[in-house]
Design an enzyme around this catalytic site. Sequence first.
Site, PDB file in Angstrom:
ATOM      1  N   GLY A   5       0.750  -1.217   0.104  1.00 29.94           N
ATOM      2  CA  GLY A   5       0.119   0.099  -0.024  1.00 29.94           C
ATOM      3  C   GLY A   5       0.856   1.405   0.055  1.00 29.94           C
ATOM      4  O   GLY A   5       0.454   2.323  -0.334  1.00 29.94           O
ATOM      5  N   GLY A   6       2.193   1.014   0.182  1.00 26.96           N
ATOM      6  CA  GLY A   6       3.282   2.136   0.388  1.00 26.96           C
ATOM      7  C   GLY A   6       2.520   3.434   1.303  1.00 26.96           C
ATOM      8  O   GLY A   6       2.004   3.257   2.281  1.00 26.96           O
ATOM      9  N   LYS A  64      -6.204  11.356   6.539  1.00 28.42           N
ATOM     10  CA  LYS A  64      -7.634  11.717   6.109  1.00 28.42           C
ATOM     11  C   LYS A  64      -8.506  10.819   7.353  1.00 28.42           C
ATOM     12  O   LYS A  64      -9.532  11.711   7.575  1.00 28.42           O
ATOM     13  CB  LYS A  64      -8.091  11.064   4.797  1.00 28.42           C
ATOM     14  CG  LYS A  64      -8.191  12.055   3.697  1.00 28.42           C
ATOM     15  CD  LYS A  64      -6.770  12.594   3.236  1.00 28.42           C
ATOM     16  CE  LYS A  64      -6.174  13.746   3.613  1.00 28.42           C
ATOM     17  NZ  LYS A  64      -4.884  13.865   3.246  1.00 28.42           N
ATOM     18  N   HIS A 112     -29.905  20.874  -7.770  1.00 30.11           N
ATOM     19  CA  HIS A 112     -30.167  21.829  -6.644  1.00 30.11           C
ATOM     20  C   HIS A 112     -30.581  21.416  -5.593  1.00 30.11           C
ATOM     21  O   HIS A 112     -31.626  20.299  -5.637  1.00 30.11           O
ATOM     22  CB  HIS A 112     -31.268  22.698  -7.372  1.00 30.11           C
ATOM     23  CG  HIS A 112     -31.654  23.990  -6.328  1.00 30.11           C
ATOM     24  ND1 HIS A 112     -30.464  25.139  -5.842  1.00 30.11           N
ATOM     25  CD2 HIS A 112     -32.587  24.201  -5.345  1.00 30.11           C
ATOM     26  CE1 HIS A 112     -31.074  25.945  -5.039  1.00 30.11           C
ATOM     27  NE2 HIS A 112     -32.164  25.335  -4.772  1.00 30.11           N
ATOM     28  N   VAL A 160      14.224  28.304   9.349  1.00 31.65           N
ATOM     29  CA  VAL A 160      14.581  27.841  10.544  1.00 31.65           C
ATOM     30  C   VAL A 160      16.187  27.338  10.594  1.00 31.65           C
ATOM     31  O   VAL A 160      16.508  27.061   9.658  1.00 31.65           O
ATOM     32  CB  VAL A 160      13.790  26.520  10.728  1.00 31.65           C
ATOM     33  CG1 VAL A 160      14.162  25.869  11.876  1.00 31.65           C
ATOM     34  CG2 VAL A 160      12.320  26.844  10.861  1.00 31.65           C
ATOM     35  N   ILE A 208       1.666  19.191   3.433  1.00 35.91           N
ATOM     36  CA  ILE A 208       1.799  18.394   4.754  1.00 35.91           C
ATOM     37  C   ILE A 208       1.820  19.213   5.930  1.00 35.91           C
ATOM     38  O   ILE A 208       0.902  19.114   6.961  1.00 35.91           O
ATOM     39  CB  ILE A 208       3.117  17.434   4.892  1.00 35.91           C
ATOM     40  CG1 ILE A 208       3.049  16.424   3.725  1.00 35.91           C
ATOM     41  CG2 ILE A 208       3.216  16.976   6.045  1.00 35.91           C
ATOM     42  CD1 ILE A 208       4.356  15.343   3.565  1.00 35.91           C
ATOM     43  N   ALA A 210      14.335  -4.458  -3.571  1.00 35.26           N
ATOM     44  CA  ALA A 210      14.620  -4.750  -5.030  1.00 35.26           C
ATOM     45  C   ALA A 210      15.933  -3.940  -5.519  1.00 35.26           C
ATOM     46  O   ALA A 210      15.741  -2.674  -5.020  1.00 35.26           O
ATOM     47  CB  ALA A 210      13.501  -4.664  -5.889  1.00 35.26           C
ATOM     48  N   ALA A 266      -0.915  10.799  -5.398  1.00 32.51           N
ATOM     49  CA  ALA A 266      -1.011   9.223  -5.276  1.00 32.51           C
ATOM     50  C   ALA A 266      -1.722   9.094  -6.805  1.00 32.51           C
ATOM     51  O   ALA A 266      -1.509   7.922  -7.252  1.00 32.51           O
ATOM     52  CB  ALA A 266      -2.028   8.663  -4.216  1.00 32.51           C
TER      53      ALA A 266
HETATM   54  P1  NAI Z   1       6.102  21.238  -0.008  1.00 32.71           P
HETATM   55  O1  NAI Z   1       7.529  21.158  -0.730  1.00 32.71           O
HETATM   56  O2  NAI Z   1       4.777  21.211  -0.508  1.00 32.71           O
HETATM   57  O3  NAI Z   1       6.525  22.176   1.009  1.00 32.71           O
HETATM   58  C1  NAI Z   1       7.462  22.493   2.165  1.00 32.71           C
HETATM   59  C2  NAI Z   1       7.684  23.880   2.368  1.00 32.71           C
HETATM   60  O4  NAI Z   1       8.816  23.887   3.297  1.00 32.71           O
HETATM   61  C3  NAI Z   1       8.002  24.734   1.491  1.00 32.71           C
HETATM   62  O5  NAI Z   1       6.863  25.755   1.357  1.00 32.71           O
HETATM   63  C4  NAI Z   1       9.250  25.357   2.070  1.00 32.71           C
HETATM   64  O6  NAI Z   1       9.612  26.893   1.585  1.00 32.71           O
HETATM   65  C5  NAI Z   1       9.565  25.210   3.409  1.00 32.71           C
HETATM   66  N1  NAI Z   1      10.630  25.216   3.878  1.00 32.71           N
HETATM   67  C6  NAI Z   1      11.781  24.334   3.413  1.00 32.71           C
HETATM   68  N2  NAI Z   1      12.906  24.609   4.264  1.00 32.71           N
HETATM   69  C7  NAI Z   1      12.420  25.624   5.326  1.00 32.71           C
HETATM   70  C8  NAI Z   1      13.064  26.130   6.240  1.00 32.71           C
HETATM   71  N3  NAI Z   1      14.460  25.860   6.669  1.00 32.71           N
HETATM   72  N4  NAI Z   1      12.408  26.882   7.102  1.00 32.71           N
HETATM   73  C9  NAI Z   1      11.180  27.235   6.898  1.00 32.71           C
HETATM   74  N5  NAI Z   1      10.403  26.731   5.906  1.00 32.71           N
HETATM   75  C10 NAI Z   1      11.071  25.640   4.962  1.00 32.71           C
HETATM   76  O7  NAI Z   1       6.460  19.652   0.988  1.00 32.71           O
HETATM   77  P2  NAI Z   1       5.442  18.942   2.098  1.00 32.71           P
HETATM   78  O8  NAI Z   1       4.376  19.637   2.635  1.00 32.71           O
HETATM   79  O9  NAI Z   1       6.590  18.064   2.718  1.00 32.71           O
HETATM   80  O10 NAI Z   1       4.760  17.795   1.033  1.00 32.71           O
HETATM   81  C11 NAI Z   1       5.663  16.846   0.239  1.00 32.71           C
HETATM   82  C12 NAI Z   1       4.889  16.426  -1.016  1.00 32.71           C
HETATM   83  O11 NAI Z   1       3.896  15.406  -0.566  1.00 32.71           O
HETATM   84  C13 NAI Z   1       4.150  17.499  -1.771  1.00 32.71           C
HETATM   85  O12 NAI Z   1       4.730  17.186  -2.995  1.00 32.71           O
HETATM   86  C14 NAI Z   1       2.708  17.133  -1.771  1.00 32.71           C
HETATM   87  O13 NAI Z   1       2.142  17.376  -2.778  1.00 32.71           O
HETATM   88  C15 NAI Z   1       2.473  15.580  -1.170  1.00 32.71           C
HETATM   89  N6  NAI Z   1       1.386  15.616  -0.286  1.00 32.71           N
HETATM   90  C16 NAI Z   1       0.103  15.751  -0.918  1.00 32.71           C
HETATM   91  C17 NAI Z   1      -0.916  15.892  -0.251  1.00 32.71           C
HETATM   92  C18 NAI Z   1      -2.141  16.002  -0.819  1.00 32.71           C
HETATM   93  O14 NAI Z   1      -2.398  15.955  -1.986  1.00 32.71           O
HETATM   94  N7  NAI Z   1      -3.311  16.102  -0.140  1.00 32.71           N
HETATM   95  C19 NAI Z   1      -0.872  15.466   1.154  1.00 32.71           C
HETATM   96  C20 NAI Z   1       0.468  15.582   1.749  1.00 32.71           C
HETATM   97  C21 NAI Z   1       1.650  15.410   1.033  1.00 32.71           C
END
Ligand code: NAI
Length: 444
Positions: free
Chosen positions: A37-38, A49, A430, A230, A177, A112, A307
């Site tokens: 399921g990864g 969710k 509606h 940070v 996230i 793998a 996904a």
């Molecule tokens: P992200 O790349 O979306 O966001 C990371 C954020 O951290 C960026 O805005 C960046 O500027 C910030 N950041 C980096 N270094 C920092 C620092 N030192 N200090 C402060 N801010 C800093 O990455 P995220 O949220 O970890 O998600 C990863 C992937 O997972 C994404 O590609 C996302 O599309 C996918 N995902 C999709 C979901 C959904 O479709 N609902 C849910 C969860 C994840």
Amino acid sequence: MKTDLIIIGSGPGGYRTAEYAAKNGLQVVIAEREHAGGTCLNCGCIPTKTFCKNAEVIDALHEGETFGVENLKFDINFSKISERKQQVVETLRSGVETLLSAPGITFVKGEARFKDAHTVMIGGEEYTADNIIIASGSRAKLIPIPGIDLPHVVTSTELLDIDYIPKRLCIIGAGVIGMEFASIFNSFGSEVTVVEFLKECLPALDSDIAKRLRQTIGKRGVNFFMQSGVKEITKEAVIFERKGKEEQVEADLVLVATGRAANTESLDLENAGVAYTKQGITVNDDMMTNVEGIYAIGDVNARMMLAHAATFQGLHAVNHILRKKDNIRLDIIPSAIFTNPEAGGVGLTEDQCKESGIAYTCKKGYYRANGKALAMNETEGLVKLLADENGKIIGCHVFGAHASDLVQEISSLMTLDTTVQQLHEMVHTHPTLEEILQEVAEQF
Ligand code: NAI
């Protein structure tokens, strides 16, 4: 063992592709080093969710008085929340395991590694195939700063497994996230602070929608420090630099949500001659790598870390192997952020149109004018619909309740090259939130 297709990884990319390939007559071997399921099923979309649903119930209880439900008192039992999440994950996982025991599929537990372009070693056994699909996913990317190894610093995987609600949660990164967990833990009662390097949250989203989402979540009590990098984490605090000054926020638990890195290492890609960069494995539009017969789908090719993107890239790769033409539109991939309220989008944003000089018209619609939204007490929301010079829909971005569902309707219509005029003529039930889409279409 000789087979037709080897798939590395059993996430939504791998397992759906295996199922489809087997139904189309291929003998498939699928390898998994962890759980079936990864990430999505075990420590991503699905457990998150279930938490979102808990958060929604808690938020609804807080709103009780608005709906005439008075004198409500309740406690949050976090072990029940965790238990429910685990049950959902295990139910789905056993569903995937059943699916991977179907005729034509051999599910092999183990890591793998490529021996050469047609040979993969899985747990000491040798498997050969003319075609191989890499669907090895991604992992949390940690920033190299002092304190990152402290025990109270976690990734989203570990946060999903905690057994208590942190009093003060600091989230580094306001991406998907970061924003989803900020919303969830705010509902659970944590004091949440988000520290983000950029000016706005969710850089990939329409900037109006992102701003509204941040403001709304901010009003609910989440504290944001934008344009803040940070630098260090200590036992007591997260230290960051904002406008040249050092500041800090105290935290009991720190979530690092600073992006994800493709799982390219430990595959021994060099043995097969597969080209990759720091971002991920390089593929063409058929998801094929530089090596004939080796494909890479999902997070590992870093085209779109979602996904459903992985799944459809996988189906397309199988069609390419079978020389079967399909109409899968990998250029139209909807996305959603499951905060409360949700946000989502598909296609081009206004910013992207401006940057690339594309002529467009954008019309807006508001939840507050929609009957269903009023009845639901969900009047906070905005829809942006974009069309090109010929009226063809080229984008839709939504902030508000059920944004993911609204975006899905437009995504389906975009796949069929629908115009705003055609959308306007389509009968909508509606009262529904989807009527907002039709009303916006009427404005063009
Ligand atoms: P992200 O790349 O979306 O966001 C990371 C954020 O951290 C960026 O805005 C960046 O500027 C910030 N950041 C980096 N270094 C920092 C620092 N030192 N200090 C402060 N801010 C800093 O990455 P995220 O949220 O970890 O998600 C990863 C992937 O997972 C994404 O590609 C996302 O599309 C996918 N995902 C999709 C979901 C959904 O479709 N609902 C849910 C969860 C994840």
